[in-house]
Motif scaffolding. Structure first.
Motif, PDB file in Angstrom:
ATOM      1  N   ALA A  68     -68.316 -20.690 -39.553  1.00 47.27           N
ATOM      2  CA  ALA A  68     -69.394 -20.396 -40.497  1.00 47.27           C
ATOM      3  C   ALA A  68     -68.850 -20.218 -41.908  1.00 47.27           C
ATOM      4  CB  ALA A  68     -70.157 -19.148 -40.048  1.00 47.27           C
ATOM      5  N   ALA A  69     -67.669 -19.643 -42.027  1.00 51.83           N
ATOM      6  CA  ALA A  69     -67.077 -19.431 -43.354  1.00 51.83           C
ATOM      7  C   ALA A  69     -66.830 -20.752 -44.074  1.00 51.83           C
ATOM      8  CB  ALA A  69     -65.778 -18.631 -43.224  1.00 51.83           C
ATOM      9  N   SER A  70     -66.497 -21.791 -43.323  1.00 50.15           N
ATOM     10  CA  SER A  70     -66.296 -23.100 -43.963  1.00 50.15           C
ATOM     11  C   SER A  70     -67.571 -23.638 -44.595  1.00 50.15           C
ATOM     12  CB  SER A  70     -65.739 -24.110 -42.958  1.00 50.15           C
ATOM     13  OG  SER A  70     -64.350 -23.935 -42.791  1.00 50.15           O
ATOM     14  N   LEU A  71     -68.725 -23.168 -44.124  1.00 54.21           N
ATOM     15  CA  LEU A  71     -69.995 -23.609 -44.717  1.00 54.21           C
ATOM     16  C   LEU A  71     -70.083 -23.248 -46.196  1.00 54.21           C
ATOM     17  CD1 LEU A  71     -72.486 -22.574 -41.886  1.00 54.21           C
ATOM     18  CD2 LEU A  71     -71.631 -24.880 -42.391  1.00 54.21           C
ATOM     19  N   MET A  72     -69.340 -22.212 -46.611  1.00 56.70           N
ATOM     20  CA  MET A  72     -69.387 -21.788 -48.013  1.00 56.70           C
ATOM     21  C   MET A  72     -68.752 -22.817 -48.951  1.00 56.70           C
ATOM     22  SD  MET A  72     -68.651 -17.663 -47.847  1.00 56.70           S
ATOM     23  CE  MET A  72     -66.981 -17.794 -47.264  1.00 56.70           C
ATOM     24  N   ARG A  82     -66.154 -28.756 -37.850  1.00 56.95           N
ATOM     25  CA  ARG A  82     -65.714 -28.761 -36.460  1.00 56.95           C
ATOM     26  C   ARG A  82     -64.429 -27.960 -36.358  1.00 56.95           C
ATOM     27  NH1 ARG A  82     -69.846 -30.789 -36.216  1.00 56.95           N
ATOM     28  NH2 ARG A  82     -70.584 -32.600 -35.122  1.00 56.95           N
ATOM     29  N   GLY A  83     -64.431 -26.931 -35.517  1.00 54.54           N
ATOM     30  CA  GLY A  83     -63.199 -26.219 -35.219  1.00 54.54           C
ATOM     31  C   GLY A  83     -62.325 -27.110 -34.358  1.00 54.54           C
ATOM     32  N   ILE A  84     -61.061 -27.324 -34.779  1.00 58.18           N
ATOM     33  CA  ILE A  84     -60.202 -28.219 -34.004  1.00 58.18           C
ATOM     34  C   ILE A  84     -59.008 -27.511 -33.367  1.00 58.18           C
ATOM     35  CG2 ILE A  84     -60.901 -30.309 -35.222  1.00 58.18           C
ATOM     36  CD1 ILE A  84     -58.264 -30.149 -36.813  1.00 58.18           C
ATOM     37  N   GLU A  85     -58.680 -26.308 -33.830  1.00 58.80           N
ATOM     38  CA  GLU A  85     -57.606 -25.550 -33.195  1.00 58.80           C
ATOM     39  C   GLU A  85     -57.789 -24.071 -33.511  1.00 58.80           C
ATOM     40  OE1 GLU A  85     -52.761 -25.270 -32.813  1.00 58.80           O
ATOM     41  OE2 GLU A  85     -53.607 -26.598 -34.318  1.00 58.80           O
ATOM     42  N   ILE A  86     -57.570 -23.251 -32.499  1.00 58.27           N
ATOM     43  CA  ILE A  86     -57.613 -21.799 -32.704  1.00 58.27           C
ATOM     44  C   ILE A  86     -56.496 -21.169 -31.880  1.00 58.27           C
ATOM     45  CG2 ILE A  86     -59.327 -21.376 -30.886  1.00 58.27           C
ATOM     46  CD1 ILE A  86     -60.475 -19.165 -32.862  1.00 58.27           C
ATOM     47  N   SER A  87     -55.876 -20.161 -32.461  1.00 55.70           N
ATOM     48  CA  SER A  87     -54.888 -19.365 -31.730  1.00 55.70           C
ATOM     49  C   SER A  87     -55.261 -17.904 -31.908  1.00 55.70           C
ATOM     50  CB  SER A  87     -53.472 -19.621 -32.243  1.00 55.70           C
ATOM     51  OG  SER A  87     -53.339 -19.174 -33.574  1.00 55.70           O
ATOM     52  N   ALA A  88     -54.917 -17.096 -30.915  1.00 54.76           N
ATOM     53  CA  ALA A  88     -55.282 -15.682 -30.959  1.00 54.76           C
ATOM     54  C   ALA A  88     -54.183 -14.834 -30.348  1.00 54.76           C
ATOM     55  CB  ALA A  88     -56.589 -15.453 -30.204  1.00 54.76           C
ATOM     56  N   ASN A  89     -53.898 -13.738 -31.017  1.00 54.22           N
ATOM     57  CA  ASN A  89     -53.022 -12.712 -30.474  1.00 54.22           C
ATOM     58  C   ASN A  89     -53.866 -11.457 -30.310  1.00 54.22           C
ATOM     59  OD1 ASN A  89     -51.026 -14.389 -32.467  1.00 54.22           O
ATOM     60  ND2 ASN A  89     -50.060 -13.786 -30.552  1.00 54.22           N
ATOM     61  N   HIS A  90     -54.023 -11.019 -29.064  1.00 50.04           N
ATOM     62  CA  HIS A  90     -54.798  -9.811 -28.769  1.00 50.04           C
ATOM     63  C   HIS A  90     -53.819  -8.641 -28.737  1.00 50.04           C
ATOM     64  CE1 HIS A  90     -58.004 -12.563 -27.998  1.00 50.04           C
ATOM     65  NE2 HIS A  90     -57.371 -13.098 -26.963  1.00 50.04           N
ATOM     66  N   LEU A  91     -54.009  -7.695 -29.637  1.00 49.60           N
ATOM     67  CA  LEU A  91     -53.021  -6.632 -29.862  1.00 49.60           C
ATOM     68  C   LEU A  91     -53.455  -5.264 -29.369  1.00 49.60           C
ATOM     69  CD1 LEU A  91     -52.212  -7.828 -33.459  1.00 49.60           C
ATOM     70  CD2 LEU A  91     -50.912  -8.306 -31.381  1.00 49.60           C
ATOM     71  N   ARG A  92     -54.737  -5.055 -29.216  1.00 54.23           N
ATOM     72  CA  ARG A  92     -55.253  -3.738 -28.808  1.00 54.23           C
ATOM     73  C   ARG A  92     -56.510  -3.978 -27.974  1.00 54.23           C
ATOM     74  NH1 ARG A  92     -54.877   1.484 -30.966  1.00 54.23           N
ATOM     75  NH2 ARG A  92     -53.587   0.719 -32.660  1.00 54.23           N
ATOM     76  N   SER A  93     -56.704  -3.161 -26.947  1.00 56.68           N
ATOM     77  CA  SER A  93     -57.908  -3.291 -26.125  1.00 56.68           C
ATOM     78  C   SER A  93     -59.038  -2.447 -26.713  1.00 56.68           C
ATOM     79  CB  SER A  93     -57.615  -2.877 -24.680  1.00 56.68           C
ATOM     80  OG  SER A  93     -57.208  -1.528 -24.635  1.00 56.68           O
ATOM     81  N   HIS A 107     -56.131 -22.130 -46.568  1.00 55.71           N
ATOM     82  CA  HIS A 107     -56.032 -23.453 -47.198  1.00 55.71           C
ATOM     83  C   HIS A 107     -57.411 -24.091 -47.189  1.00 55.71           C
ATOM     84  CE1 HIS A 107     -54.653 -27.472 -48.189  1.00 55.71           C
ATOM     85  NE2 HIS A 107     -55.366 -27.902 -47.168  1.00 55.71           N
ATOM     86  N   GLN A 108     -57.823 -24.568 -48.359  1.00 58.22           N
ATOM     87  CA  GLN A 108     -59.103 -25.256 -48.496  1.00 58.22           C
ATOM     88  C   GLN A 108     -58.847 -26.649 -49.024  1.00 58.22           C
ATOM     89  OE1 GLN A 108     -61.792 -23.567 -51.353  1.00 58.22           O
ATOM     90  NE2 GLN A 108     -63.076 -25.387 -51.303  1.00 58.22           N
ATOM     91  N   GLY A 109     -58.717 -27.597 -48.109  1.00 67.64           N
ATOM     92  CA  GLY A 109     -58.575 -28.994 -48.496  1.00 67.64           C
ATOM     93  C   GLY A 109     -59.912 -29.703 -48.409  1.00 67.64           C
ATOM     94  N   ARG A 110     -59.915 -30.982 -48.730  1.00 66.59           N
ATOM     95  CA  ARG A 110     -61.166 -31.751 -48.645  1.00 66.59           C
ATOM     96  C   ARG A 110     -61.601 -31.961 -47.203  1.00 66.59           C
ATOM     97  NH1 ARG A 110     -59.711 -36.950 -51.800  1.00 66.59           N
ATOM     98  NH2 ARG A 110     -57.869 -36.432 -50.636  1.00 66.59           N
ATOM     99  N   SER A 111     -60.628 -32.117 -46.288  1.00 64.86           N
ATOM    100  CA  SER A 111     -60.977 -32.405 -44.906  1.00 64.86           C
ATOM    101  C   SER A 111     -60.491 -31.356 -43.912  1.00 64.86           C
ATOM    102  CB  SER A 111     -60.427 -33.774 -44.497  1.00 64.86           C
ATOM    103  OG  SER A 111     -59.015 -33.787 -44.625  1.00 64.86           O
ATOM    104  N   ILE A 112     -59.668 -30.416 -44.346  1.00 60.83           N
ATOM    105  CA  ILE A 112     -59.138 -29.371 -43.463  1.00 60.83           C
ATOM    106  C   ILE A 112     -59.261 -28.010 -44.149  1.00 60.83           C
ATOM    107  CG2 ILE A 112     -57.045 -28.428 -42.381  1.00 60.83           C
ATOM    108  CD1 ILE A 112     -57.946 -30.855 -40.877  1.00 60.83           C
ATOM    109  N   ASN A 134     -60.305 -25.861 -39.195  1.00 61.23           N
ATOM    110  CA  ASN A 134     -61.571 -26.599 -39.173  1.00 61.23           C
ATOM    111  C   ASN A 134     -61.391 -27.950 -39.827  1.00 61.23           C
ATOM    112  OD1 ASN A 134     -63.109 -24.537 -38.015  1.00 61.23           O
ATOM    113  ND2 ASN A 134     -63.570 -23.630 -40.001  1.00 61.23           N
ATOM    114  N   MET A 135     -62.032 -28.951 -39.248  1.00 59.68           N
ATOM    115  CA  MET A 135     -62.095 -30.272 -39.857  1.00 59.68           C
ATOM    116  C   MET A 135     -63.464 -30.421 -40.497  1.00 59.68           C
ATOM    117  SD  MET A 135     -61.618 -34.020 -38.107  1.00 59.68           S
ATOM    118  CE  MET A 135     -59.857 -33.849 -37.980  1.00 59.68           C
ATOM    119  N   ILE A 136     -63.495 -30.973 -41.692  1.00 62.60           N
ATOM    120  CA  ILE A 136     -64.748 -31.213 -42.415  1.00 62.60           C
ATOM    121  C   ILE A 136     -65.066 -32.696 -42.279  1.00 62.60           C
ATOM    122  CG2 ILE A 136     -65.971 -30.982 -44.602  1.00 62.60           C
ATOM    123  CD1 ILE A 136     -64.822 -28.326 -43.277  1.00 62.60           C
ATOM    124  N   LEU A 137     -66.235 -32.985 -41.711  1.00 61.68           N
ATOM    125  CA  LEU A 137     -66.639 -34.359 -41.422  1.00 61.68           C
ATOM    126  C   LEU A 137     -67.916 -34.720 -42.161  1.00 61.68           C
ATOM    127  CD1 LEU A 137     -66.222 -34.178 -37.546  1.00 61.68           C
ATOM    128  CD2 LEU A 137     -64.670 -35.293 -39.151  1.00 61.68           C
TER     129      LEU A 137
END
Length: 140
Positions: A68-72, A82-93, A107-112, A134-137
């Protein structure tokens, strides 16, 4: 999109209707230059079997806010995200309460777009740290 806080929040919350975001009760609550914040309740709807916040629900929150933030930064009439990759580190329950998720642009590129996403608890403790690409299409 030219940044207007109230319009961004309204758009994000409106687009969440009848989606996973509504199911998870994600609500977009703040936006500014280069960031977007949402909150999500932690209850049995987002628990794993041991009664803790499910990592998948956390990642769904992170990807929802980061995408949603990329919509800005795009023209939503001509482009889509389109989200194309996500990584997560869960540190606390977390068992209950609310988590807050803030995506900040790296990073805010034209397509990424690359986002750093932090999920925090009510005491401002880090629950999870995520990175989303995110990829911008062109809009179809």
């Amino acid at each position: 999109m030219i940044f207007e806080r109230d319009k961004v929040l309204q758009l994000c919350n409106d687009w969440s209707k009848n989606t996973l975001m509504q199911t998870l009760e994600i609500e977009y609550i703040d936006a500014g230059e280069g960031f977007l914040t949402a909150k999500m309740p932690v209850n049995s709807r987002v628990h794993q079997p041991m009664g803790l916040l499910h990592g998948g629900a956390t990642v769904a929150l992170a990807e929802s806010v980061g995408s949603a933030a990329s919509l800005m930064f795009i023209n939503t009439e001509k482009q889509e995200v389109r989200g194309i990759e996500i990584s997560a580190n869960h540190l606390r329950s977390k068992r209950d309460g609310i988590v807050y998720c803030t995506a900040k642009i790296i990073h805010q590129g034209r397509s990424i777009h690359l986002w750093e996403i932090k999920i925090m608890d009510e005491k401002d403790r880090l629950i999870s740290l995520c990175k989303l690409t995110n990829m911008i299409l062109p809009r179809r």
